[in-house]
Design a protein around this motif. Structure first.
Motif, PDB file in Angstrom:
ATOM      1  N   PHE A 145       0.849  -1.183   0.000  1.00  0.00           N
ATOM      2  CA  PHE A 145       0.000   0.000   0.000  1.00  0.00           C
ATOM      3  C   PHE A 145       0.892   1.242   0.000  1.00  0.00           C
ATOM      4  CE2 PHE A 145      -4.028  -1.987   0.292  1.00  0.00           C
ATOM      5  CZ  PHE A 145      -3.874  -3.134   1.057  1.00  0.00           C
ATOM      6  N   PRO A 146       0.379   2.370  -0.505  1.00  0.00           N
ATOM      7  CA  PRO A 146       1.197   3.593  -0.549  1.00  0.00           C
ATOM      8  C   PRO A 146       1.750   3.955   0.822  1.00  0.00           C
ATOM      9  CG  PRO A 146      -0.794   3.868  -1.853  1.00  0.00           C
ATOM     10  CD  PRO A 146      -0.944   2.558  -1.136  1.00  0.00           C
ATOM     11  N   GLY A 147       3.033   4.261   0.854  1.00  0.00           N
ATOM     12  CA  GLY A 147       3.669   4.668   2.099  1.00  0.00           C
ATOM     13  C   GLY A 147       4.011   3.528   3.044  1.00  0.00           C
ATOM     14  N   LYS A 148       3.776   2.296   2.614  1.00  0.00           N
ATOM     15  CA  LYS A 148       4.062   1.126   3.447  1.00  0.00           C
ATOM     16  C   LYS A 148       5.078   0.231   2.748  1.00  0.00           C
ATOM     17  CE  LYS A 148       0.654   2.162   6.325  1.00  0.00           C
ATOM     18  NZ  LYS A 148       0.915   2.603   7.716  1.00  0.00           N
ATOM     19  N   GLY A 149       5.714  -0.636   3.541  1.00  0.00           N
ATOM     20  CA  GLY A 149       6.575  -1.640   2.937  1.00  0.00           C
ATOM     21  C   GLY A 149       5.750  -2.797   2.409  1.00  0.00           C
ATOM     22  N   PRO A 150       6.321  -3.580   1.488  1.00  0.00           N
ATOM     23  CA  PRO A 150       5.607  -4.766   0.997  1.00  0.00           C
ATOM     24  C   PRO A 150       5.323  -5.742   2.136  1.00  0.00           C
ATOM     25  CG  PRO A 150       7.533  -4.269  -0.363  1.00  0.00           C
ATOM     26  CD  PRO A 150       7.634  -3.426   0.859  1.00  0.00           C
ATOM     27  N   ALA A 151       4.190  -6.450   2.036  1.00  0.00           N
ATOM     28  CA  ALA A 151       3.814  -7.461   3.025  1.00  0.00           C
ATOM     29  C   ALA A 151       3.453  -8.746   2.298  1.00  0.00           C
ATOM     30  CB  ALA A 151       2.644  -6.976   3.872  1.00  0.00           C
ATOM     31  N   LEU A 152       3.932  -9.863   2.847  1.00  0.00           N
ATOM     32  CA  LEU A 152       3.657 -11.157   2.212  1.00  0.00           C
ATOM     33  C   LEU A 152       2.160 -11.428   2.173  1.00  0.00           C
ATOM     34  CD1 LEU A 152       4.782 -13.823   1.034  1.00  0.00           C
ATOM     35  CD2 LEU A 152       4.667 -14.737   3.364  1.00  0.00           C
ATOM     36  N   LEU A 153       1.702 -11.828   0.979  1.00  0.00           N
ATOM     37  CA  LEU A 153       0.291 -12.155   0.783  1.00  0.00           C
ATOM     38  C   LEU A 153       0.097 -13.671   0.764  1.00  0.00           C
ATOM     39  CD1 LEU A 153      -2.409 -10.700   0.147  1.00  0.00           C
ATOM     40  CD2 LEU A 153      -1.830 -10.932  -2.279  1.00  0.00           C
ATOM     41  N   ILE A 154       0.849 -14.335  -0.071  1.00  0.00           N
ATOM     42  CA  ILE A 154       0.741 -15.772  -0.253  1.00  0.00           C
ATOM     43  C   ILE A 154       1.986 -16.236  -0.992  1.00  0.00           C
ATOM     44  CG2 ILE A 154      -0.539 -15.487  -2.423  1.00  0.00           C
ATOM     45  CD1 ILE A 154      -2.160 -17.998  -1.728  1.00  0.00           C
ATOM     46  N   ALA A 155       2.380 -17.490  -0.776  1.00  0.00           N
ATOM     47  CA  ALA A 155       3.596 -17.999  -1.421  1.00  0.00           C
ATOM     48  C   ALA A 155       3.413 -19.461  -1.786  1.00  0.00           C
ATOM     49  CB  ALA A 155       4.801 -17.827  -0.504  1.00  0.00           C
ATOM     50  N   ILE A 156       4.212 -19.931  -2.746  1.00  0.00           N
ATOM     51  CA  ILE A 156       4.115 -21.303  -3.203  1.00  0.00           C
ATOM     52  C   ILE A 156       5.499 -21.848  -3.497  1.00  0.00           C
ATOM     53  CG2 ILE A 156       3.920 -20.836  -5.703  1.00  0.00           C
ATOM     54  CD1 ILE A 156       1.619 -22.910  -5.769  1.00  0.00           C
ATOM     55  N   ARG A 157       5.648 -23.154  -3.362  1.00  0.00           N
ATOM     56  CA  ARG A 157       6.860 -23.844  -3.796  1.00  0.00           C
ATOM     57  C   ARG A 157       6.497 -24.701  -4.997  1.00  0.00           C
ATOM     58  NH1 ARG A 157      11.365 -23.212  -1.014  1.00  0.00           N
ATOM     59  NH2 ARG A 157      11.240 -22.313   1.067  1.00  0.00           N
ATOM     60  N   ALA A 214      -4.022  -1.823  -4.494  1.00  0.00           N
ATOM     61  CA  ALA A 214      -2.642  -1.774  -4.000  1.00  0.00           C
ATOM     62  C   ALA A 214      -1.727  -2.145  -5.155  1.00  0.00           C
ATOM     63  CB  ALA A 214      -2.462  -2.772  -2.847  1.00  0.00           C
ATOM     64  N   THR A 215      -0.436  -2.159  -4.879  1.00  0.00           N
ATOM     65  CA  THR A 215       0.529  -2.663  -5.854  1.00  0.00           C
ATOM     66  C   THR A 215       0.945  -4.067  -5.437  1.00  0.00           C
ATOM     67  OG1 THR A 215       1.330  -0.441  -6.344  1.00  0.00           O
ATOM     68  CG2 THR A 215       2.740  -2.275  -6.992  1.00  0.00           C
ATOM     69  N   TYR A 216       0.948  -4.973  -6.389  1.00  0.00           N
ATOM     70  CA  TYR A 216       1.286  -6.368  -6.127  1.00  0.00           C
ATOM     71  C   TYR A 216       2.592  -6.721  -6.830  1.00  0.00           C
ATOM     72  CZ  TYR A 216      -3.378  -6.700  -4.228  1.00  0.00           C
ATOM     73  OH  TYR A 216      -4.507  -6.508  -3.452  1.00  0.00           O
ATOM     74  N   PHE A 217       3.454  -7.390  -6.089  1.00  0.00           N
ATOM     75  CA  PHE A 217       4.736  -7.810  -6.638  1.00  0.00           C
ATOM     76  C   PHE A 217       4.859  -9.327  -6.544  1.00  0.00           C
ATOM     77  CE2 PHE A 217       6.816  -3.774  -7.168  1.00  0.00           C
ATOM     78  CZ  PHE A 217       6.269  -2.955  -6.196  1.00  0.00           C
ATOM     79  N   CYS A 218       5.208  -9.962  -7.657  1.00  0.00           N
ATOM     80  CA  CYS A 218       5.643 -11.333  -7.560  1.00  0.00           C
ATOM     81  C   CYS A 218       7.145 -11.324  -7.291  1.00  0.00           C
ATOM     82  CB  CYS A 218       5.332 -12.120  -8.828  1.00  0.00           C
ATOM     83  SG  CYS A 218       6.174 -11.535 -10.315  1.00  0.00           S
ATOM     84  N   ALA A 219       7.635 -12.425  -6.779  1.00  0.00           N
ATOM     85  CA  ALA A 219       9.058 -12.542  -6.503  1.00  0.00           C
ATOM     86  C   ALA A 219       9.462 -13.997  -6.627  1.00  0.00           C
ATOM     87  CB  ALA A 219       9.391 -11.998  -5.112  1.00  0.00           C
ATOM     88  N   ALA A 220      10.754 -14.214  -6.713  1.00  0.00           N
ATOM     89  CA  ALA A 220      11.282 -15.565  -6.779  1.00  0.00           C
ATOM     90  C   ALA A 220      12.579 -15.611  -5.993  1.00  0.00           C
ATOM     91  CB  ALA A 220      11.505 -15.992  -8.227  1.00  0.00           C
ATOM     92  N   SER A 221      12.834 -16.783  -5.400  1.00  0.00           N
ATOM     93  CA  SER A 221      14.025 -16.946  -4.572  1.00  0.00           C
ATOM     94  C   SER A 221      14.779 -18.193  -4.993  1.00  0.00           C
ATOM     95  CB  SER A 221      13.621 -17.057  -3.113  1.00  0.00           C
ATOM     96  OG  SER A 221      14.746 -17.230  -2.284  1.00  0.00           O
TER      97      SER A 221
END
Lengths: 111, 112
Positions: free
Chosen positions: B39-51, B86-93
């Motif tokens: 959300f604006p002015g906030k850090g990213p927060a984990l929503l959901i994740a998968i392996r 909000a803004t949604y980011f995917c990521a990979a590790s």
């Protein structure tokens, strides 16, 4: 449980000036990250610490950026001297399990 | 090979509709795929994740679909609400590094 704290929240400086950001992680979280988030982009990793040791700083522009983690707890990120392209939000995050917990960030504007 | 490509850049959905955001990756060493919400002015927060050992994971209105052979994964938001804007980011590790490579982000607007 308190979250990741960062200060200041906002900073405006002139180019060629110096600036420092501070991060207080969640208690007990050994791994700490600094990210740079340019407007309209995803966060980009700058440096990763494990306790007070650097794990990865391959993306840190070391000619102007430096970071340290005191006693494996608080961390500071410094830019000296700042350039216009350093304008961004600087995010601190800590790791527990697989999840990274982010602070609110410091918005830096370089004029 | 370290990139994660995300689309669309922005998305407008009516309240109650389904929001779908897609991501693609190249590096087969990636083994953890989270989605973060910011959300604006906030850090990213984990929503959901998968392996990659499962093809789908659902948590409430949020579902990740994962296609290992295509090296793609997507976030589906069912019954989208204005509060999901909000803004949604995917990521990979890459395996056991704790590092995240983020996509470019998708700005979602849910209209009431």
């Amino acid at each position: 449980e308190a979250g990741v704290a960062q200060s200041p929240r906002y900073k405006i400086i002139e180019k060629r000036q110096s600036v420092a950001f501070w991060c207080n992680p969640i208690s007990g979280h050994a791994t700490l990250y600094w990210y740079q988030q340019i407007l309209g982009q995803g966060p980009k990793l700058l440096i990763q610490f494990q306790n007070n040791g650097v794990v990865d700083d391959s993306q840190l522009p070391k000619d102007r950026f430096s970071a340290e983690r005191l006693k494996g707890v608080d961390s500071t990120l410094k830019i000296q001297p700042a350039k216009l392209e350093d304008s961004a939000v600087y995010l601190c995050a800590t790791l527990m399990g697989d999840t990274q917990y982010f602070g609110p960030g410091t918005r830096l504007t370089v004029l | 090979q370290q990139q994660v490509k995300q689309s669309p850049q922005s998305l407008i959905v009516q309240k109650g509709g389904i929001s779908i955001i897609n991501c693609a990756y190249e590096n087969t060493a990636f083994d953890y795929f989270p989605w973060y919400q910011q959300f604006p002015g906030k850090g990213p927060a984990l929503l959901i994740a998968i392996r990659p050992d499962v093809s789908e994971k659902k948590e409430g209105r949020f579902t990740i679909s994962f296609n290992k052979s295509a090296k793609q994964f997507s976030l589906h938001i069912m019954d989208s609400q204005p509060g999901d804007s909000a803004t949604y980011f995917c990521a990979a590790s890459p395996g056991n590094t704790g590092k995240l490579i983020f996509g470019q982000g998708t700005t979602l607007q849910v209209k009431p």
